[in-house]
Write a protein that holds these residues in place. Structure first.
Motif, mmCIF file in Angstrom:
data_model
loop_
_atom_site.group_PDB
_atom_site.id
_atom_site.type_symbol
_atom_site.label_atom_id
_atom_site.label_comp_id
_atom_site.label_asym_id
_atom_site.label_seq_id
_atom_site.Cartn_x
_atom_site.Cartn_y
_atom_site.Cartn_z
ATOM 1 N N GLU A 1 0.826 -1.205 0.000
ATOM 2 C CA GLU A 1 0.000 0.000 0.000
ATOM 3 C C GLU A 1 0.864 1.259 0.000
ATOM 4 O O GLU A 1 0.544 2.254 -0.656
ATOM 5 C CB GLU A 1 -0.919 -0.007 1.218
ATOM 6 C CG GLU A 1 -1.900 1.153 1.282
ATOM 7 C CD GLU A 1 -2.906 1.122 0.147
ATOM 8 O OE1 GLU A 1 -3.350 2.208 -0.274
ATOM 9 O OE2 GLU A 1 -3.249 0.013 -0.319
ATOM 10 N N SER A 2 1.984 1.224 0.716
ATOM 11 C CA SER A 2 2.882 2.380 0.740
ATOM 12 C C SER A 2 3.482 2.658 -0.632
ATOM 13 O O SER A 2 3.571 3.819 -1.065
ATOM 14 C CB SER A 2 4.000 2.149 1.766
ATOM 15 O OG SER A 2 3.478 1.973 3.060
ATOM 16 N N LEU A 3 3.902 1.615 -1.331
ATOM 17 C CA LEU A 3 4.457 1.803 -2.670
ATOM 18 C C LEU A 3 3.390 2.284 -3.645
ATOM 19 O O LEU A 3 3.668 3.099 -4.538
ATOM 20 C CB LEU A 3 5.084 0.496 -3.166
ATOM 21 C CG LEU A 3 6.324 0.021 -2.406
ATOM 22 C CD1 LEU A 3 6.833 -1.296 -2.977
ATOM 23 C CD2 LEU A 3 7.428 1.081 -2.455
ATOM 24 N N THR A 4 2.164 1.792 -3.478
ATOM 25 C CA THR A 4 1.065 2.274 -4.326
ATOM 26 C C THR A 4 0.811 3.751 -4.098
ATOM 27 O O THR A 4 0.632 4.533 -5.050
ATOM 28 C CB THR A 4 -0.212 1.469 -4.045
ATOM 29 O OG1 THR A 4 0.032 0.081 -4.326
ATOM 30 C CG2 THR A 4 -1.359 1.956 -4.904
ATOM 31 N N ASN A 5 0.800 4.180 -2.832
ATOM 32 C CA ASN A 5 0.606 5.598 -2.526
ATOM 33 C C ASN A 5 1.744 6.443 -3.078
ATOM 34 O O ASN A 5 1.525 7.559 -3.565
ATOM 35 C CB ASN A 5 0.495 5.794 -1.014
ATOM 36 C CG ASN A 5 -0.789 5.237 -0.445
ATOM 37 O OD1 ASN A 5 -1.768 5.052 -1.167
ATOM 38 N ND2 ASN A 5 -0.808 4.962 0.850
ATOM 39 N N ALA A 6 2.976 5.909 -2.968
ATOM 40 C CA ALA A 6 4.122 6.658 -3.484
ATOM 41 C C ALA A 6 4.016 6.860 -4.986
ATOM 42 O O ALA A 6 4.366 7.924 -5.522
ATOM 43 C CB ALA A 6 5.415 5.940 -3.130
#
Length: 426
Positions: A346-351
């Motif tokens: 999820e963090s990489l998607t947000n980034a």
């Protein structure tokens, strides 16, 4: 900055308690040692307080000493809790510092304020104070015990006169051995009594009662259950949104294209063939989206090959370059690995979607206490906040349900960093 922390519901069991004579002897040694250093410790704390208040109006220099005072009191409280836990073989959760619940300087100041009024810290300091007073008395009694030994030899030292080591005027040397025995018995009994008193007071002040412990466990379990429910609700909402906004319109388009091709298949076969090819392409795209959606629900490679392989596959599909650094020697529980994996995903998607980052870095380690720790950092514009129902809200709830901690730091202008820690046995 947003931080949520949940302690494990139960502390690990310690070894059986020492036998009473040995424990009493160790308690007396503790009292004597703290009786020696107690004055130095409280002198240091008083000096920090006086210096801080005295220099508070001098360009704010005193604030540095006051901050040091708070951290020194926390250190003293942490030491006292650890000492009582080790001495009486009682499982106690270590004293933990207050975490930030807001970004920047104000968040740190609020956490410092909460630390300065932490009730558990003050109870530990109060117990240390009582221990120092009892230790001072133990030192006096020990000194009297030494003199009683000297007094027992007074007939040989002053056979014809009086011996006054305790200031007892006119004490005949012939009665000195009897007096020495009585004083020695009094000193030994006094030290044992102070050791027992210290145990009673320490267990009452530092060690939480059974009812308080059960209440804390219920509160922790309730928070974990609520986090799991919210995480499931956020995940369900995400799946519904992805199906509604992605796969569903594409499948509707495929159906309409095939219907249009059916009407042209007799009159214009070439156009119908072209429409069928278009529907075939859209169908393959829909299958790809469904596979990506399935990976977001459950990563089969995570169960088959572990977290390292699952993260390698995740990074290979990332839209921005990612430096992956994973150093773990053994597998954790399925719940812990899944929580960390989906948080990183999820963090990489947000980034990729929101932060305008050009690169990211993922670090995963196995830390002390059998804890799985991960950090995701990107060089984007920052400003990330937890919004109800958003991706970060889902991360925090999932970590909370796994009995872990979650830390987000995303100042405006970047960078954004996210840290999670999850017990492997969660």
């Amino acid at each position: 900055m947003t931080i949520q922390t949940v302690s494990p519901a139960s502390a690990p069991a310690l070894a059986p308690a020492r036998k009473p004579p040995l424990r009493i002897f160790l308690t007396i040694l503790h009292l004597a040692a703290i009786g020696v250093v107690g004055g130095i410790v409280f002198g240091t704390l008083t000096g920090l307080l006086a210096t801080g208040l005295g220099l508070l109006l001098v360009a704010g220099i005193g604030a540095v000493f006051l901050v040091g005072l708070v951290y020194a009191m926390y250190g003293l409280g942490w030491f006292e809790v650890a000492r009582v836990s080790a001495l009486y073989r009682t499982p106690l959760a270590p004293l933990s510092p207050q975490r930030r619940n807001a970004p920047g300087l104000m968040g740190w100041l609020r956490s410092l304020g909460r630390q300065s009024i932490d009730g558990r810290m003050w109870r530990a300091i109060a117990n240390f104070t009582i221990t120092a007073v009892l230790g001072f008395i133990v030192l006096r009694l020990f000194w009297a015990l030494v003199w009683s030994v000297v007094l027992s030899f007074s007939p040989a030292i002053a056979p014809q006169g009086a011996f006054e080591p305790f200031g007892i005027p006119g004490l005949a040397a012939v009665w000195s051995p009897v007096t020495a025995v009585l004083i020695a018995l009094f000193c030994v009994a006094g030290m044992i009594g102070l050791a027992l008193l210290h145990r009673t007071l320490s267990l009452a002040i530092v060690v939480r009662s059974r009812e308080t412990e059960l209440t804390e466990r219920v509160r922790t379990s309730t928070a974990q259950r609520e986090g799991a429910v919210r995480a499931a609700d956020v995940e369900r909402t995400r799946i519904e949104r992805d199906l509604h906004d992605g796969v569903q319109p594409r499948l509707v388009s495929v159906g309409m294209t095939l219907g249009l091709a059916q009407t042209k298949i007799d009159n214009d076969p070439a156009a119908a063939k072209k429409l069928i090819d278009e529907a075939h392409t859209s169908t393959k795209a829909a299958i790809t989206e469904l596979r990506q959606l399935a990976r977001g629900i459950h990563a089969s490679v995570l169960d088959d090959r572990g977290l390292d392989a699952a993260l390698s596959a995740l990074v290979s599909r990332s839209h921005i370059p990612v430096q992956l650094d994973v150093r773990i020697d053994e597998r954790c529980s399925r719940e812990a690995e899944a929580a960390v994996y989906f948080c990183i995903a999820e963090s990489l998607t947000n980034a990729a979607k929101h932060s305008r980052a050009s690169e990211a870095r993922v670090t995963v380690r196995m830390r002390e206490g059998n804890t799985l720790w991960a950090r995701v950092e990107d060089n984007g514009i920052g400003g990330a906040q937890i919004q109800p129902g958003g991706g970060l809200d889902g991360i925090s709830n999932r970590i909370l349900a796994a009995q872990g901690t979650f830390r987000l730091e995303s100042p405006h202008g970047g960078p954004t960093s996210l840290e999670v820690s999850v017990p492997c046995a969660s």
